[in-house]
Write a protein that holds these residues in place. Structure first.
Motif, mmCIF file in Angstrom:
data_model
loop_
_atom_site.group_PDB
_atom_site.id
_atom_site.type_symbol
_atom_site.label_atom_id
_atom_site.label_comp_id
_atom_site.label_asym_id
_atom_site.label_seq_id
_atom_site.Cartn_x
_atom_site.Cartn_y
_atom_site.Cartn_z
ATOM 1 N N ILE A 211 0.850 -1.214 -0.049
ATOM 2 C CA ILE A 211 -0.139 0.194 -0.014
ATOM 3 C C ILE A 211 0.837 1.197 -0.172
ATOM 4 C CG2 ILE A 211 -2.084 -1.156 1.052
ATOM 5 C CD1 ILE A 211 -1.221 0.266 3.581
ATOM 6 N N SER A 212 0.351 2.564 -0.626
ATOM 7 C CA SER A 212 1.185 3.478 -0.560
ATOM 8 C C SER A 212 0.458 4.910 -0.820
ATOM 9 C CB SER A 212 2.046 3.448 -1.722
ATOM 10 O OG SER A 212 1.238 3.298 -3.063
ATOM 11 N N LYS A 213 0.922 5.753 -0.504
ATOM 12 C CA LYS A 213 0.295 7.287 -0.480
ATOM 13 C C LYS A 213 0.274 7.815 -1.666
ATOM 14 C CE LYS A 213 1.294 10.266 2.852
ATOM 15 N NZ LYS A 213 0.033 10.335 3.770
ATOM 16 N N THR A 214 1.045 7.418 -2.567
ATOM 17 C CA THR A 214 1.059 7.759 -4.371
ATOM 18 C C THR A 214 0.982 6.544 -4.921
ATOM 19 O OG1 THR A 214 3.272 7.805 -4.330
ATOM 20 C CG2 THR A 214 2.297 9.715 -3.823
ATOM 21 N N GLU A 215 0.290 6.500 -6.349
ATOM 22 C CA GLU A 215 0.066 5.430 -6.890
ATOM 23 C C GLU A 215 1.381 4.727 -7.536
ATOM 24 O OE1 GLU A 215 -2.041 4.150 -11.425
ATOM 25 O OE2 GLU A 215 -2.148 6.065 -10.875
ATOM 26 N N VAL A 216 1.643 3.263 -7.310
ATOM 27 C CA VAL A 216 2.790 2.689 -7.646
ATOM 28 C C VAL A 216 2.247 1.625 -8.699
ATOM 29 C CG1 VAL A 216 4.235 0.703 -6.886
ATOM 30 C CG2 VAL A 216 3.761 2.952 -5.465
ATOM 31 N N ASP A 217 2.929 1.713 -9.749
ATOM 32 C CA ASP A 217 2.839 0.575 -11.004
ATOM 33 C C ASP A 217 3.905 0.095 -11.545
ATOM 34 O OD1 ASP A 217 3.440 2.481 -12.514
ATOM 35 O OD2 ASP A 217 1.403 3.161 -13.159
ATOM 36 N N GLY B 141 -9.591 -2.132 9.313
ATOM 37 C CA GLY B 141 -9.871 -2.057 10.907
ATOM 38 C C GLY B 141 -9.065 -1.199 11.412
ATOM 39 N N PHE B 142 -7.876 -0.737 11.075
ATOM 40 C CA PHE B 142 -6.998 0.282 11.743
ATOM 41 C C PHE B 142 -6.448 1.611 10.753
ATOM 42 C CE2 PHE B 142 -6.118 -3.917 13.577
ATOM 43 C CZ PHE B 142 -5.967 -3.652 14.848
ATOM 44 N N LYS B 143 -7.601 1.564 9.806
ATOM 45 C CA LYS B 143 -7.926 2.878 9.008
ATOM 46 C C LYS B 143 -6.487 3.101 8.171
ATOM 47 C CE LYS B 143 -11.202 4.470 12.415
ATOM 48 N NZ LYS B 143 -12.324 3.964 11.536
ATOM 49 N N LEU B 144 -5.796 2.319 7.905
ATOM 50 C CA LEU B 144 -4.463 2.508 6.976
ATOM 51 C C LEU B 144 -4.627 3.128 5.731
ATOM 52 C CD1 LEU B 144 -1.944 -0.158 8.374
ATOM 53 C CD2 LEU B 144 -2.473 1.959 9.261
ATOM 54 N N GLY B 145 -5.990 2.652 5.292
ATOM 55 C CA GLY B 145 -6.291 2.861 4.100
ATOM 56 C C GLY B 145 -6.907 4.554 4.050
ATOM 57 N N GLU B 146 -7.282 5.310 5.047
ATOM 58 C CA GLU B 146 -7.341 6.501 5.194
ATOM 59 C C GLU B 146 -6.020 7.442 4.835
ATOM 60 O OE1 GLU B 146 -9.069 7.545 8.912
ATOM 61 O OE2 GLU B 146 -10.835 6.536 8.643
ATOM 62 N N VAL B 147 -4.878 6.865 5.021
ATOM 63 C CA VAL B 147 -3.748 7.576 5.061
ATOM 64 C C VAL B 147 -2.881 6.967 3.945
ATOM 65 C CG1 VAL B 147 -3.425 8.683 7.413
ATOM 66 C CG2 VAL B 147 -2.645 6.293 6.826
ATOM 67 N N THR B 148 -3.231 6.074 3.274
ATOM 68 C CA THR B 148 -2.737 5.771 1.939
ATOM 69 C C THR B 148 -3.419 5.986 0.669
ATOM 70 O OG1 THR B 148 -3.562 3.298 2.136
ATOM 71 C CG2 THR B 148 -1.186 3.881 3.135
ATOM 72 N N GLY B 149 -4.286 4.929 0.284
ATOM 73 C CA GLY B 149 -4.986 5.530 -0.732
ATOM 74 C C GLY B 149 -4.754 4.428 -2.025
ATOM 75 N N TYR B 150 -3.640 3.789 -2.158
ATOM 76 C CA TYR B 150 -3.310 2.842 -3.172
ATOM 77 C C TYR B 150 -2.801 1.536 -2.886
ATOM 78 C CZ TYR B 150 -3.762 7.164 -5.782
ATOM 79 O OH TYR B 150 -3.909 8.475 -6.838
ATOM 80 N N GLN B 151 -3.213 0.421 -3.463
ATOM 81 C CA GLN B 151 -2.759 -0.945 -3.190
ATOM 82 C C GLN B 151 -2.422 -1.486 -4.530
ATOM 83 O OE1 GLN B 151 -5.934 -3.107 -0.795
ATOM 84 N NE2 GLN B 151 -5.460 -4.759 -2.239
ATOM 85 N N VAL B 152 -1.321 -2.210 -4.493
ATOM 86 C CA VAL B 152 -1.064 -3.130 -5.848
ATOM 87 C C VAL B 152 -1.868 -4.452 -5.546
ATOM 88 C CG1 VAL B 152 0.716 -4.301 -6.789
ATOM 89 C CG2 VAL B 152 1.480 -2.013 -5.913
ATOM 90 N N ASP B 153 -2.619 -4.753 -6.509
ATOM 91 C CA ASP B 153 -3.469 -5.663 -6.316
ATOM 92 C C ASP B 153 -3.353 -7.093 -6.736
ATOM 93 O OD1 ASP B 153 -6.173 -6.185 -5.459
ATOM 94 O OD2 ASP B 153 -6.858 -6.179 -7.371
ATOM 95 N N VAL C 293 -4.432 -1.049 -8.110
ATOM 96 C CA VAL C 293 -3.400 -0.956 -9.135
ATOM 97 C C VAL C 293 -3.142 -2.385 -9.477
ATOM 98 C CG1 VAL C 293 -1.386 0.065 -10.098
ATOM 99 C CG2 VAL C 293 -2.693 1.345 -8.224
ATOM 100 N N THR C 294 -3.571 -2.882 -10.759
ATOM 101 C CA THR C 294 -2.937 -4.084 -11.132
ATOM 102 C C THR C 294 -1.615 -3.851 -11.988
ATOM 103 O OG1 THR C 294 -5.362 -4.770 -11.323
ATOM 104 C CG2 THR C 294 -3.677 -6.205 -12.494
ATOM 105 N N LEU C 295 -0.638 -4.585 -11.718
ATOM 106 C CA LEU C 295 0.590 -4.352 -12.443
ATOM 107 C C LEU C 295 0.487 -4.888 -13.720
ATOM 108 C CD1 LEU C 295 3.330 -5.240 -9.655
ATOM 109 C CD2 LEU C 295 2.437 -3.083 -10.473
ATOM 110 N N SER C 296 1.150 -4.510 -14.686
ATOM 111 C CA SER C 296 1.206 -5.127 -16.289
ATOM 112 C C SER C 296 1.841 -6.454 -15.940
ATOM 113 C CB SER C 296 1.937 -4.171 -17.212
ATOM 114 O OG SER C 296 3.176 -4.339 -16.786
ATOM 115 N N ASP C 297 1.607 -7.489 -17.172
ATOM 116 C CA ASP C 297 2.537 -8.847 -16.942
ATOM 117 C C ASP C 297 3.991 -8.689 -16.839
ATOM 118 O OD1 ASP C 297 0.013 -9.855 -17.173
ATOM 119 O OD2 ASP C 297 -0.011 -10.235 -19.287
#
Length: 345
Positions: A159-165, A222-234, A299-303
């Motif tokens: 997870i990250s505060k900015t988009e990671v791809d 549950g611990f609200k980490l999504g509130e202070v990140t916003g992006y997830q490599v899926d 965010v789904t990484l390319s192959d």
């Protein structure tokens, strides 16, 4: 009125009182015949995981017990993530759910589930972990307790505060690591892992001390980490944390045969599968919550990019196998059992 008459009445009253006391004591004894099992957990009573997974499991167990015993959860401060194991071993608690890494104890073989890239199917992970125990590949790790179930919690993601791809986006990024394996994986990706206590993770992300890290749905929601990140490599996974349902050995030995039979009905492979299913249901609910949040992005990484991340994570698996006693065999069997279980569950 004669002294004799008064004495008769007095003794009659005393006899009635004695009989009432005897009846009351008898009722109290009957109530006390139901054995209380103190279940230690590092989770508060209102935590999502307790409400959706562990709490319902306790309720089902109590329903099967039908007065033979009653399991009652004892949350913090009775126990915490570091001392739950010791609480059970020392007999302060009769039973508990132990998330293994925070204990700091050498569950080296069980930590195979934390190896990045080994999968994200929580039921398959629980089955494979139990199979390792069943086949004697976790020697010595659970000798001090009566082991009931083994389970993995939902898989960790980046997870990250900015988009990671891409890996280029991760290079030089300060991130929080969960454990040794996730730190090694993040290093291989080019990030700078920092050891920050979980209790300080939200604040560290909020203040920009770190820009990302690894977490799962339990902590993101549950611990609200999504509130202070916003992006997830899926589509890259950083292992699953192992946990164990354990009971004090002496306490278990002192239970009635009927009580042991009831406990066995929710233990072992089937019990581990059941708990894995509960974990999966909780993970799915967290996923749905995040998908409904317009400020949270998957965010789904390319192959091509995913192949680079997988190669970086594979080095961690090789390193873990080399450094862990019998690690290559444990990793081989875990992977094999995981694949078989994943095809079924």
């Amino acid at each position: 009125m004669s002294i004799t008459t008064n004495f008769t009445r007095l003794t009659g009253k005393l006899g009635a009182l004695a009989l009432a006391g005897a009846v009351s004591f008898g009722l109290g004894s009957a109530a006390q015949a139901e054995t209380l099992i103190k279940f230690a957990t590092a989770l508060s009573a209102d935590s999502g995981l307790m409400k959706v997974a562990y709490g319902p499991w306790i309720d089902e167990l109590n329903e099967r017990a039908k007065g033979e015993f009653r399991v009652q959860a004892f949350p913090p401060p009775f126990a915490n993530a570091v001392n739950v194991w010791n609480r059970v071993v020392d007999g302060v608690a009769d039973m508990g759910i132990v998330v293994l890494p925070p204990t700091g104890l050498p569950f080296t073989g069980s930590h195979v589930t934390t190896v990045p890239g080994t999968g994200d199917n929580v039921v398959a992970g629980s089955v494979a972990l139990w199979k390792l125990y069943e086949k004697g590949l976790l020697k010595g790790e659970y000798d001090d307790v009566k082991l009931l179930n083994l389970v993995t919690v939902p898989a960790n993601v980046f997870i990250s505060k900015t988009e990671v791809d891409s890996m280029d986006d991760v290079k030089g990024m300060k991130v929080r690591a969960n454990d040794k394996n996730s730190a090694a994986a993040l290093t291989n990706l080019g990030a700078s892992p920092i050891a920050i206590p979980f209790s300080e993770a939200y604040q560290a992300l909020s203040k920009g001390v770190v820009q990302g890290g690894v977490a799962n749905g339990v902590t993101i929601v549950g611990f609200k980490l999504g509130e202070v990140t916003g992006y997830q490599v899926d589509n890259v996974f950083f292992g699953m944390v192992p946990a164990a349902f354990v009971m004090n050995k002496d306490f278990y030995d002192g239970l009635s045969d009927e009580a042991k039979k009831i406990l066995e009905s929710v233990s072992g492979l089937e019990g581990s599968i059941d708990n894995g299913m509960r974990q999966r249901a909780y993970d799915e609910s967290n996923r749905a919550y995040l998908e409904a949040d317009k400020n949270y992005h998957f965010v789904t990484l390319s192959d091509v990019e995913k192949a680079k991340w997988d190669a970086a994570l594979a080095k961690v698996a090789d390193q873990w196998a080399a450094e862990t006693p019998n690690g290559a065999e444990i990793l081989r069997v875990y992977t094999e059992e995981y694949k078989k279980a994943a095809a079924q569950y």
